[in-house]
Design a protein around this motif. Structure first.
Motif, PDB file in Angstrom:
ATOM      1  N   LEU A 146       0.820  -1.204   0.000  1.00 51.65           N
ATOM      2  CA  LEU A 146       0.000   0.000   0.000  1.00 51.65           C
ATOM      3  C   LEU A 146       0.856   1.257   0.000  1.00 51.65           C
ATOM      4  CD1 LEU A 146      -2.759  -1.040   2.595  1.00 51.65           C
ATOM      5  CD2 LEU A 146      -2.988  -0.865   0.104  1.00 51.65           C
ATOM      6  N   ALA A 147       1.976   1.206   0.766  1.00 50.78           N
ATOM      7  CA  ALA A 147       2.873   2.372   0.773  1.00 50.78           C
ATOM      8  C   ALA A 147       3.475   2.614  -0.594  1.00 50.78           C
ATOM      9  CB  ALA A 147       3.966   2.158   1.818  1.00 50.78           C
ATOM     10  N   LYS A 148       3.794   1.538  -1.301  1.00 49.53           N
ATOM     11  CA  LYS A 148       4.351   1.691  -2.646  1.00 49.53           C
ATOM     12  C   LYS A 148       3.353   2.361  -3.581  1.00 49.53           C
ATOM     13  CE  LYS A 148       6.362  -1.018  -6.410  1.00 49.53           C
ATOM     14  NZ  LYS A 148       6.712  -2.378  -6.878  1.00 49.53           N
ATOM     15  N   GLU A 149       2.056   1.994  -3.433  1.00 49.97           N
ATOM     16  CA  GLU A 149       1.040   2.593  -4.289  1.00 49.97           C
ATOM     17  C   GLU A 149       0.830   4.082  -3.971  1.00 49.97           C
ATOM     18  OE1 GLU A 149      -2.455   0.314  -3.804  1.00 49.97           O
ATOM     19  OE2 GLU A 149      -1.664  -1.469  -4.861  1.00 49.97           O
ATOM     20  N   LYS A 150       0.962   4.465  -2.682  1.00 51.35           N
ATOM     21  CA  LYS A 150       0.737   5.847  -2.290  1.00 51.35           C
ATOM     22  C   LYS A 150       1.995   6.696  -2.347  1.00 51.35           C
ATOM     23  CE  LYS A 150      -3.207   5.057   0.767  1.00 51.35           C
ATOM     24  NZ  LYS A 150      -4.097   5.984   0.031  1.00 51.35           N
ATOM     25  N   LEU A 151       3.107   6.105  -2.759  1.00 51.87           N
ATOM     26  CA  LEU A 151       4.365   6.837  -2.731  1.00 51.87           C
ATOM     27  C   LEU A 151       4.327   8.079  -3.600  1.00 51.87           C
ATOM     28  CD1 LEU A 151       7.248   6.870  -1.624  1.00 51.87           C
ATOM     29  CD2 LEU A 151       7.951   5.483  -3.588  1.00 51.87           C
ATOM     30  N   THR A 152       3.714   7.958  -4.768  1.00 55.47           N
ATOM     31  CA  THR A 152       3.655   9.103  -5.686  1.00 55.47           C
ATOM     32  C   THR A 152       2.464   9.997  -5.395  1.00 55.47           C
ATOM     33  OG1 THR A 152       2.470   7.723  -7.275  1.00 55.47           O
ATOM     34  CG2 THR A 152       4.861   7.853  -7.497  1.00 55.47           C
ATOM     35  N   GLU A 153       1.349   9.437  -4.949  1.00 55.02           N
ATOM     36  CA  GLU A 153       0.136  10.215  -4.724  1.00 55.02           C
ATOM     37  C   GLU A 153       0.187  10.966  -3.386  1.00 55.02           C
ATOM     38  OE1 GLU A 153      -3.115   7.568  -4.943  1.00 55.02           O
ATOM     39  OE2 GLU A 153      -2.726   6.966  -7.025  1.00 55.02           O
ATOM     40  N   ASP A 154       0.584  10.271  -2.307  1.00 54.57           N
ATOM     41  CA  ASP A 154       0.578  10.876  -0.973  1.00 54.57           C
ATOM     42  C   ASP A 154       1.847  10.442  -0.237  1.00 54.57           C
ATOM     43  OD1 ASP A 154       0.051  11.991   1.448  1.00 54.57           O
ATOM     44  OD2 ASP A 154      -1.889  10.994   1.750  1.00 54.57           O
ATOM     45  N   PRO A 155       2.957  11.161  -0.451  1.00 53.92           N
ATOM     46  CA  PRO A 155       4.238  10.757   0.153  1.00 53.92           C
ATOM     47  C   PRO A 155       4.180  10.708   1.688  1.00 53.92           C
ATOM     48  CG  PRO A 155       4.586  12.373  -1.564  1.00 53.92           C
ATOM     49  CD  PRO A 155       3.108  12.321  -1.333  1.00 53.92           C
ATOM     50  N   GLN A 156       3.433  11.610   2.318  1.00 55.83           N
ATOM     51  CA  GLN A 156       3.379  11.610   3.772  1.00 55.83           C
ATOM     52  C   GLN A 156       2.686  10.350   4.319  1.00 55.83           C
ATOM     53  OE1 GLN A 156       1.524  15.248   4.967  1.00 55.83           O
ATOM     54  NE2 GLN A 156       3.305  16.535   4.421  1.00 55.83           N
ATOM     55  N   ALA A 157       1.573   9.976   3.688  1.00 54.34           N
ATOM     56  CA  ALA A 157       0.894   8.733   4.099  1.00 54.34           C
ATOM     57  C   ALA A 157       1.780   7.521   3.861  1.00 54.34           C
ATOM     58  CB  ALA A 157      -0.433   8.584   3.351  1.00 54.34           C
ATOM     59  N   ALA A 158       2.511   7.523   2.752  1.00 49.94           N
ATOM     60  CA  ALA A 158       3.430   6.414   2.476  1.00 49.94           C
ATOM     61  C   ALA A 158       4.519   6.339   3.532  1.00 49.94           C
ATOM     62  CB  ALA A 158       4.032   6.581   1.078  1.00 49.94           C
ATOM     63  N   ALA A 159       5.001   7.532   3.976  1.00 49.58           N
ATOM     64  CA  ALA A 159       6.041   7.543   5.011  1.00 49.58           C
ATOM     65  C   ALA A 159       5.511   6.969   6.320  1.00 49.58           C
ATOM     66  CB  ALA A 159       6.544   8.972   5.213  1.00 49.58           C
ATOM     67  N   ARG A 160       4.246   7.331   6.687  1.00 46.75           N
ATOM     68  CA  ARG A 160       3.660   6.766   7.909  1.00 46.75           C
ATOM     69  C   ARG A 160       3.535   5.246   7.805  1.00 46.75           C
ATOM     70  NH1 ARG A 160       0.234  11.288   7.368  1.00 46.75           N
ATOM     71  NH2 ARG A 160      -1.407   9.935   6.526  1.00 46.75           N
TER      72      ARG A 160
END
Length: 451
Positions: free
Chosen positions: A286-300
């Motif tokens: 899920l973090a990989k999918e959100k890496l480009t769209e929402d970097p902060q959520a991916a970091a969490r």
């Protein structure tokens, strides 16, 4: 695999628990006076009395058949006669074990069965002629007869004279009424006769009879001790056969323990680290999918995954430590037990005095045993301190764990301590529990060294 101190150790609970079931049957008579009328004494006396006719039958059969067989060995007929003699004394052995079980209360196992490798009468005769237990039965049939004669005479005389003298005040009147004399004649010659006829002599005779009657059960018990030894030594299985049965049982315990350990490891991996790793993989996806769209959520999500990794690693370390920790392999029992003691909830003093390291398997069992006992102390002993001592005595490794807790540990009743005892017994070890109610508890384990 952890044993809980309260449940596994069999702690009693509730008010007055130390009195529940503790009432023993109180006898009004002391043991010396009670022995002549106890059922055990009469059973032992019955064993001695029945031993003579059985001994005559066995001795006659054994000597007759053996002599006939040896005399006929010049012909082929001697072999089947000897085989029949050995088969017959084995049958008498079954009778003797049953008689000892019923009257003496000793349960002697039957000897190992005949191992007939081929079919036919010749194979059976060869097997019984080579069977050591059959020859021991023959020896028993011979030596039991003279001993049964001796024990029969001694027991019957003590029993008869004791009860006759004890009850003399009840029947001495028969002599003056029917015998024409004052009482039982103690001495007599051509000029003098002494009768037990006055109150003092009658009382003294009864008192002497009481002493003989009280001594008779112990004399008979001493005679039956010889019978116990003969029955157990000559009519039971050989030491080699008993050892084979014991090793087969120990092998079954080892196999069951290993299977239980494997199931525990599989369950811990499936429910612990494996589940966390699955969640970790899903979170990283899920973090990989959100890496480009929402970097902060991916970091969490990555931070959460990092925490899951730490937790999974800790669970794997704990699991590995429960199997065979690296510190035990690298540095031995001293360092490994010190590491276990540091995780205990009470202060633990560890003293390891070993000249060398035992075999790895023994070392692992010793580590497991101390770990289980310390974990039980942490959970349920309510102790303030504990000590662990490890030392070597000749070819034995000794472990002792002592705590000042509530005590009451019990090895019976299928408790966790019973499981530890079975594990130690599988490698010729021993577990001894000394844990009175109120404490302290002292648990000693003994293992073979096998360095």
């Amino acid at each position: 695999m952890a044993t809980e101190y309260g449940q596994g150790y069999g702690y009693p609970s509730g008010p007055g628990f130390h009195e529940a079931g503790a009432e023993e049957r109180r006898h009004r008579l002391p043991t010396p006076l009670r022995a002549p009328i106890e059922a055990r004494s009469w059973r032992e006396f019955g064993y001695v009395m029945s031993g003579l006719p059985v001994g005559i039958l066995m001795f006659t059969f054994a000597v007759t058949m053996f002599s006939l067989g040896m005399g006929l060995l010049i012909t082929f007929l001697g072999i089947p006669v000897l085989a029949a003699a050995l088969a017959g004394v084995r049958g008498f052995g079954t009778l003797e074990r049953a008689r000892a079980r019923g009257l003496l209360g000793i349960d002697v196992a039957a000897p190992e069965p005949l191992r007939v490798r081929k079919h036919g009468a010749l194979a059976w005769m060869g097997a019984i002629l080579k069977n050591g237990s059959a020859w021991r039965h023959l020896l028993y049939s011979v030596v039991q007869f003279p001993w049964s004669v001796f024990s029969f005479v001694v027991a019957l005389n003590f029993w008869a004279y004791g009860w006759a003298m004890l009850t003399y005040p009840l029947w001495f009147w028969l002599f003056p009424v029917y015998g024409g004399q004052g009482g039982l004649q103690l001495y007599g010659d051509g000029m003098h006769r002494i009768y037990l006829d006055n109150p003092f002599e009658i009382t003294f005779t009864a008192l002497l009879g009481l002493l003989i009657t009280m001594a008779t059960p112990w004399i008979v018990r001493a005679l039956t001790m010889v019978d116990r030894v003969m029955v157990a030594g000559l009519l039971g299985p050989s030491r080699l056969a008993s050892r084979v049965v014991e090793l087969e049982s120990d092998r079954g315990v080892v196999v069951d323990t290993a299977a239980a350990d494997l199931r525990r490891i599989e369950r811990d991996l499936h429910d612990g680290a494996q589940a966390r790793l699955v969640n970790l993989a899903m979170g990283l996806g899920l973090a990989k999918e959100k890496l480009t769209e929402d970097p902060q959520a991916a970091a969490r999500m990555v931070d959460e995954a990092h925490g899951e990794v730490k937790t999974a690693l800790q669970e794997l370390r704990d699991l590995a430590r429960g199997i065979h920790p690296a510190v035990l392999t690298d540095r031995g029992l001293d360092a490994a037990l010190s590491s276990v003691a540091s995780r205990c909830t009470v202060p633990v003093q560890v003293d390891v005095d070993l000249p060398a390291r035992p075999a790895p398997a023994i070392e692992g069992i010793a580590y497991f045993t101390v770990s289980e006992l310390l974990q039980n102390i942490s959970k349920h002993a309510r102790a303030t301190r504990a000590t662990v001592d490890v030392w070597r005595v000749e070819n034995r490794l000794m472990l002792q764990v002592v705590d000042d807790g509530v005590g009451g540990a019990d090895i019976s009743g299928g408790s966790g301590l019973a499981g530890l005892a079975e594990r130690l017994d599988a490698v010729d070890g021993v577990l001894v529990v000394d844990s009175p109610v109120g404490g302290p508890s002292r648990i000693t384990a003994e293992l073979p060294w096998r360095g």
